[in-house]
Enzyme design. Structure first.
Site, PDB file in Angstrom:
ATOM      1  N   ALA A 145      35.036  40.170  29.346  1.00 36.06           N
ATOM      2  CA  ALA A 145      33.602  40.278  29.636  1.00 36.06           C
ATOM      3  C   ALA A 145      33.332  39.985  31.104  1.00 36.06           C
ATOM      4  CB  ALA A 145      32.806  39.325  28.743  1.00 36.06           C
ATOM      5  N   TYR A 146      33.929  38.919  31.614  1.00 36.41           N
ATOM      6  CA  TYR A 146      33.694  38.503  32.999  1.00 36.41           C
ATOM      7  C   TYR A 146      34.202  39.570  33.970  1.00 36.41           C
ATOM      8  CZ  TYR A 146      33.661  35.339  37.047  1.00 36.41           C
ATOM      9  OH  TYR A 146      33.427  34.747  38.275  1.00 36.41           O
ATOM     10  N   ALA A 147      35.429  40.039  33.762  1.00 42.69           N
ATOM     11  CA  ALA A 147      36.001  41.039  34.661  1.00 42.69           C
ATOM     12  C   ALA A 147      35.240  42.361  34.581  1.00 42.69           C
ATOM     13  CB  ALA A 147      37.474  41.254  34.346  1.00 42.69           C
ATOM     14  N   SER A 149      32.053  42.723  33.935  1.00 47.21           N
ATOM     15  CA  SER A 149      30.786  42.549  34.664  1.00 47.21           C
ATOM     16  C   SER A 149      31.017  42.606  36.161  1.00 47.21           C
ATOM     17  CB  SER A 149      30.119  41.228  34.270  1.00 47.21           C
ATOM     18  OG  SER A 149      30.806  40.098  34.783  1.00 47.21           O
TER      19      SER A 149
END
Length: 238
Positions: A145-147, A149
């Site tokens: 999710a972080y990457a 985004s």
């Protein structure tokens, strides 16, 4: 006087950036999401031209009000550093979609909203610096999710730099590697932290000050020829 607006400036990399830019002579708007005590501590630590401004970076009205405060207090904005972000660690198969939506809302929509105000407000000769992550390239498991985004942040950054042709405003992203912030250290045991620190040829974690120095360069006249780039500030991790 040059004026910088820094989101996520109540702690971590954002605080280090606010302090560094203040030491370079900027008046600083300290953007924060919810922790007024930490934001006040940043302002107090700067001990100069600084003011705190609360805003949910994904809320266009709140972000516009933050820029309004900068203009009303200091007369304009020259540099915007968008450091605010959140992290949810989980394998993709186990990540709750509500958590995914929170990450995308803050990290990607938030970057869009802040950058949209920036391009409407930043004065000629200014700079916009977004925060990405080296995990976009390193592809650590658990960071889907972080990457994702931040991959969107990088694409947005490169396109916006080209959309600003003729404005004399640079737009870049800085992509830190493992950096000793509360956000990074959260949920990691000492063995994991040591392993990540050892990946760099410099054999240590980055510090918020390392990243702040890089951002300050991009915000300065010395860094103005760097434009439309993603700078991976990670100590040499491939």
């Amino acid at each position: 006087m040059r004026v910088a607006l820094v989101t996520g400036a109540s702690r971590g990399i954002g605080r280090a950036v606010a302090e560094k830019l203040a030491s370079d002579g900027f008046a600083v708007v300290v953007g924060y999401a919810g922790n007024s005590d930490d934001a006040a501590a940043t302002v107090k630590g700067i001990d100069g031209n600084a003011v705190a401004a609360q805003a949910d970076v994904a809320d266009e009205s709140a972000v516009a009000a933050m820029f309004d405060l900068a203009e009303e207090t200091y007369g304009g904005v020259d540099v915007v550093v968008h450091s605010a972000g959140i992290l949810e660690l989980s394998p993709l198969a186990e990540l709750d979609l509500a958590a995914f939506d929170r990450v995308i809302r803050t990290n990607l929509r938030g970057t869009f909203v802040v950058n949209q105000q920036a391009v409407r407000r930043v004065r000629r000769g200014g700079a916009v610096v977004n925060l990405s992550t080296s995990v976009v390239g390193l592809a650590f498991p658990g960071y889907t999710a972080y990457a994702a985004s931040k991959g969107g942040v990088e694409a947005l950054t490169l396109i916006l730099a080209r959309e600003l042709r003729g404005r004399d405003i640079t737009v870049n992203a800085v992509a830190p590697g493992p950096t000793a912030t509360d956000l990074f250290l959260q949920g990691k045991d000492e063995e994991t932290i040591d392993r990540l620190a050892a990946q760099s040829p410099l054999e240590r974690l980055g510090t918020p000050q390392d990243i702040a120095e890089t951002i300050a360069f991009l915000a300065s006249p010395a860094g103005h020829w760097v434009n439309g780039q993603v700078l991976r500030a990670n100590g040499g991790i491939i």
